[in-house]
Design a protein around this motif. Structure first.
Motif, PDB file in Angstrom:
ATOM      1  N   GLU A 120       0.835  -1.204   0.000  1.00 31.16           N
ATOM      2  CA  GLU A 120       0.000   0.000   0.000  1.00 31.16           C
ATOM      3  C   GLU A 120       0.868   1.252   0.000  1.00 31.16           C
ATOM      4  OE1 GLU A 120      -4.092  -1.626   2.171  1.00 31.16           O
ATOM      5  OE2 GLU A 120      -2.500  -0.756   3.397  1.00 31.16           O
ATOM      6  N   ARG A 133       0.473  -3.393  -7.329  1.00 28.14           N
ATOM      7  CA  ARG A 133      -0.993  -3.483  -7.289  1.00 28.14           C
ATOM      8  C   ARG A 133      -1.460  -4.924  -7.493  1.00 28.14           C
ATOM      9  NH1 ARG A 133      -3.065   1.635  -7.269  1.00 28.14           N
ATOM     10  NH2 ARG A 133      -1.608   3.260  -7.936  1.00 28.14           N
ATOM     11  N   GLY A 137      -3.404  -7.063  -4.727  1.00 26.06           N
ATOM     12  CA  GLY A 137      -4.685  -7.691  -5.018  1.00 26.06           C
ATOM     13  C   GLY A 137      -4.702  -9.157  -4.627  1.00 26.06           C
ATOM     14  N   TYR A 140      -5.100  -9.243  -0.890  1.00 27.67           N
ATOM     15  CA  TYR A 140      -6.483  -8.900  -0.529  1.00 27.67           C
ATOM     16  C   TYR A 140      -7.398 -10.101  -0.769  1.00 27.67           C
ATOM     17  CZ  TYR A 140      -5.691  -3.777  -0.208  1.00 27.67           C
ATOM     18  OH  TYR A 140      -5.295  -2.502   0.160  1.00 27.67           O
ATOM     19  N   ARG A 145     -10.964 -10.346   0.777  1.00 29.17           N
ATOM     20  CA  ARG A 145     -11.399  -8.975   0.460  1.00 29.17           C
ATOM     21  C   ARG A 145     -11.452  -8.815  -1.062  1.00 29.17           C
ATOM     22  NH1 ARG A 145      -6.946  -5.988   4.043  1.00 29.17           N
ATOM     23  NH2 ARG A 145      -7.950  -4.075   3.329  1.00 29.17           N
ATOM     24  N   GLU A 147     -13.610  -7.428  -3.187  1.00 29.14           N
ATOM     25  CA  GLU A 147     -13.906  -6.114  -3.780  1.00 29.14           C
ATOM     26  C   GLU A 147     -12.642  -5.258  -3.856  1.00 29.14           C
ATOM     27  OE1 GLU A 147     -16.457  -4.973  -5.264  1.00 29.14           O
ATOM     28  OE2 GLU A 147     -18.005  -6.450  -4.805  1.00 29.14           O
ATOM     29  N   LYS A 148     -11.845  -5.290  -2.783  1.00 28.08           N
ATOM     30  CA  LYS A 148     -10.593  -4.526  -2.773  1.00 28.08           C
ATOM     31  C   LYS A 148      -9.618  -5.081  -3.810  1.00 28.08           C
ATOM     32  CE  LYS A 148      -9.047  -1.871  -0.091  1.00 28.08           C
ATOM     33  NZ  LYS A 148      -8.845  -0.404  -0.240  1.00 28.08           N
ATOM     34  N   ALA A 149      -9.582  -6.417  -3.917  1.00 31.13           N
ATOM     35  CA  ALA A 149      -8.702  -7.036  -4.910  1.00 31.13           C
ATOM     36  C   ALA A 149      -9.094  -6.595  -6.309  1.00 31.13           C
ATOM     37  CB  ALA A 149      -8.775  -8.561  -4.793  1.00 31.13           C
ATOM     38  N   GLU A 151     -10.683  -3.964  -7.195  1.00 29.89           N
ATOM     39  CA  GLU A 151     -10.397  -2.527  -7.336  1.00 29.89           C
ATOM     40  C   GLU A 151      -8.947  -2.280  -7.741  1.00 29.89           C
ATOM     41  OE1 GLU A 151      -9.872   1.183  -4.252  1.00 29.89           O
ATOM     42  OE2 GLU A 151     -11.531  -0.205  -3.859  1.00 29.89           O
ATOM     43  N   VAL A 152      -8.000  -2.977  -7.081  1.00 29.12           N
ATOM     44  CA  VAL A 152      -6.592  -2.718  -7.405  1.00 29.12           C
ATOM     45  C   VAL A 152      -6.210  -3.353  -8.747  1.00 29.12           C
ATOM     46  CG1 VAL A 152      -5.821  -2.325  -5.036  1.00 29.12           C
ATOM     47  CG2 VAL A 152      -5.726  -4.627  -5.963  1.00 29.12           C
ATOM     48  N   LYS A 155      -7.352  -0.944 -11.380  1.00 28.53           N
ATOM     49  CA  LYS A 155      -6.455   0.213 -11.445  1.00 28.53           C
ATOM     50  C   LYS A 155      -5.168  -0.163 -12.173  1.00 28.53           C
ATOM     51  CE  LYS A 155      -5.100   4.410 -10.602  1.00 28.53           C
ATOM     52  NZ  LYS A 155      -5.724   5.562 -11.291  1.00 28.53           N
TER      53      LYS A 155
END
Length: 301
Positions: A120, A133, A137, A140, A145, A147-149, A151-152, A155
Motif C-alpha cells: 500500500e 498493485r 490484489g 487482498y 477482500r 472487492e478490494k482485490a 479494485e486494485v 487500477k
C-alpha cells in the motif's frame, strides 16, 4: 484450480559512484562492487560480507543495504533481509524499490498483513506501480477482500492494459465472487465477467496456459461445454503435458457424450500423469472412467 501470478523485482543494483582508490583499505564503493561481483558469481556469503562492511563504512549507502537485503533473501534469512531493506528506507524514505522488496520479504516470511502495509505504501508513493498493485490484489483476495482485490486489479489495468497477469488475477477474483453468490443471476454475471478477464489475459499472452485453463473452468460454471473444451484444448496446445487440463477435458468430452474423444484424452492423461504422485487419485479416477466407457461401448456386430 486457480493459479495466482505476480511479484517480480528483487533485481540487484550495479550503479556505482566513481571509485576512490586507496592503497590502505577498500572504499565503500569498492566494497559495493566486490559484493556485486561475488553475488553474480554465486558467492552469496562473500557478497553479504562485502555489503555489510560497505554499510559499516557508509551507513546511508541505500543501494548497498538494498543489495544486502537481496543477498539475505537468496539465503532465506528473511529477518535479516527485512532489516536490510528497512535500513535502505531509513536512508531514503521514498526508496520504492526497497519498499516493494520489503513487502515481498514479509510475504515470504508469511506476514501478509505487513506485506499489505508495504504494498500500500508503494502504490501511494508510485502511481504507476502495476506489479505492486497485482501483488496487493492477490493478498487482498487471500484475505477474502475480493472487492478490494478487484479494485486494485482494475487500477493496474487502467495504468497498463497490456499486463496479462492483471487480467488473469482479476478473472480469479471475479470467479471467487461467483462462487460466493447465492442468486443464480449474480453468479452468472460474475462468471461472465471472469470469462472476459481471462479472454483478455489470453489476448495479451496467447501462451498463457493457466489463463486458458481458468477460462475453461469459468465456461464450465456457465455450462458452456463447447467453449470449455476449446479453452482446455488451447491450454494443452501451449503445454501438451498439462495433466489437470487433460483430466478436465476428458470430463468435458464425457459430459458432451463424445465417448471416443473422452477415451483418447483420458488415455493420454494416464500416460502423462501416472508417474506423478500428486496425480495418483485422479489417475485412478481416469482409469475407472476409461473402464466404464469401454464397457458402455456397443458390441461389434
Amino acid at each position: 484450480m486457480h493459479h495466482l501470478l505476480g511479484r517480480p523485482a528483487l533485481a540487484l543494483l550495479f550503479a556505482l559512484m566513481p571509485l576512490a582508490a586507496s592503497a590502505q583499505e577498500e572504499s565503500p564503493d569498492e566494497l559495493f562492487k566486490k559484493g556485486n561481483e561475488a553475488f553474480t558469481n554465486g558467492k552469496i556469503d562473500d557478497a553479504i560480507a562485502a555489503y555489510k562492511t560497505c554499510t559499516e563504512k557508509r551507513a546511508d549507502f541505500k543501494e548497498a543495504w538494498y543489495n544486502l537485503g537481496i543477498a539475505y533473501g537468496r539465503k532465506k534469512q528473511f529477518d535479516d533481509e527485512i532489516g536490510a531493506y528497512e535500513k535502505a528506507i531509513a536512508a531514503d524514505a521514498n526508496y520504492t524499490k526497497a519498499l516493494y522488496n520489503l513487502a515481498i520479504a514479509n510475504e515470504d516470511k508469511g506476514d501478509d498483513k505487513k506485506a499489505i502495509e508495504y504494498y500500500e505504501k508503494v502504490i501511494t508513493a508510485e502511481e504507476g506501480a502495476v506489479d505492486a498493485r497485482i501483488n496487493l490484489g492477490i493478498l487482498y483476495a487471500r484475505e477474502g477482500r475480493l472487492e478490494k482485490a478487484i479494485e486494485v486489479y482494475l487500477k493496474a489495468i487502467e495504468i497498463d492494459p497490456d499486463v496479462a497477469d492483471a487480467h488473469f488475477n482479476l478473472g480469479i477474483a471475479l470467479s471467487r465472487q461467483g462462487e460466493k453468490k447465492d442468486d443464480p443471476a449474480g453468479r452468472t454475471d460474475a462468471y461472465n465477467k471472469a470469462v472476459e478477464a481471462y479472454k483478455k489475459a489470453t489476448d495479451k499472452n496467447p501462451k498463457y496456459h493457466k489463463a486458458w485453463y481458468n477460462l475453461a473452468i469459468a465456461y464450465n460454471k456457465l455450462k458452456n461445454v463447447d467453449q470449455e473444451i476449446d479453452a482446455y484444448k488451447k491450454a494443452i496446445e501451449v503445454r501438451p503435458d498439462y495433466p489437470q487440463a487433460l483430466f478436465n477435458l476428458g470430463l468435458a468430452y464425457k459430459e458432451k457424450k463424445d465417448t471416443a474423444s473422452a477415451v483418447a484424452t483420458w488415455t493420454q492423461y494416464v500416460t502423462i500423469a501416472e508417474s506423478r504422485p500428486e496425480e495418483k487419485k485422479y489417475v485412478q479416477t481416469a482409469k475407472q472412467e476409461l473402464e466404464n466407457l469401454k464397457k458402455s461401448e456397443p458390441a461389434p456386430k
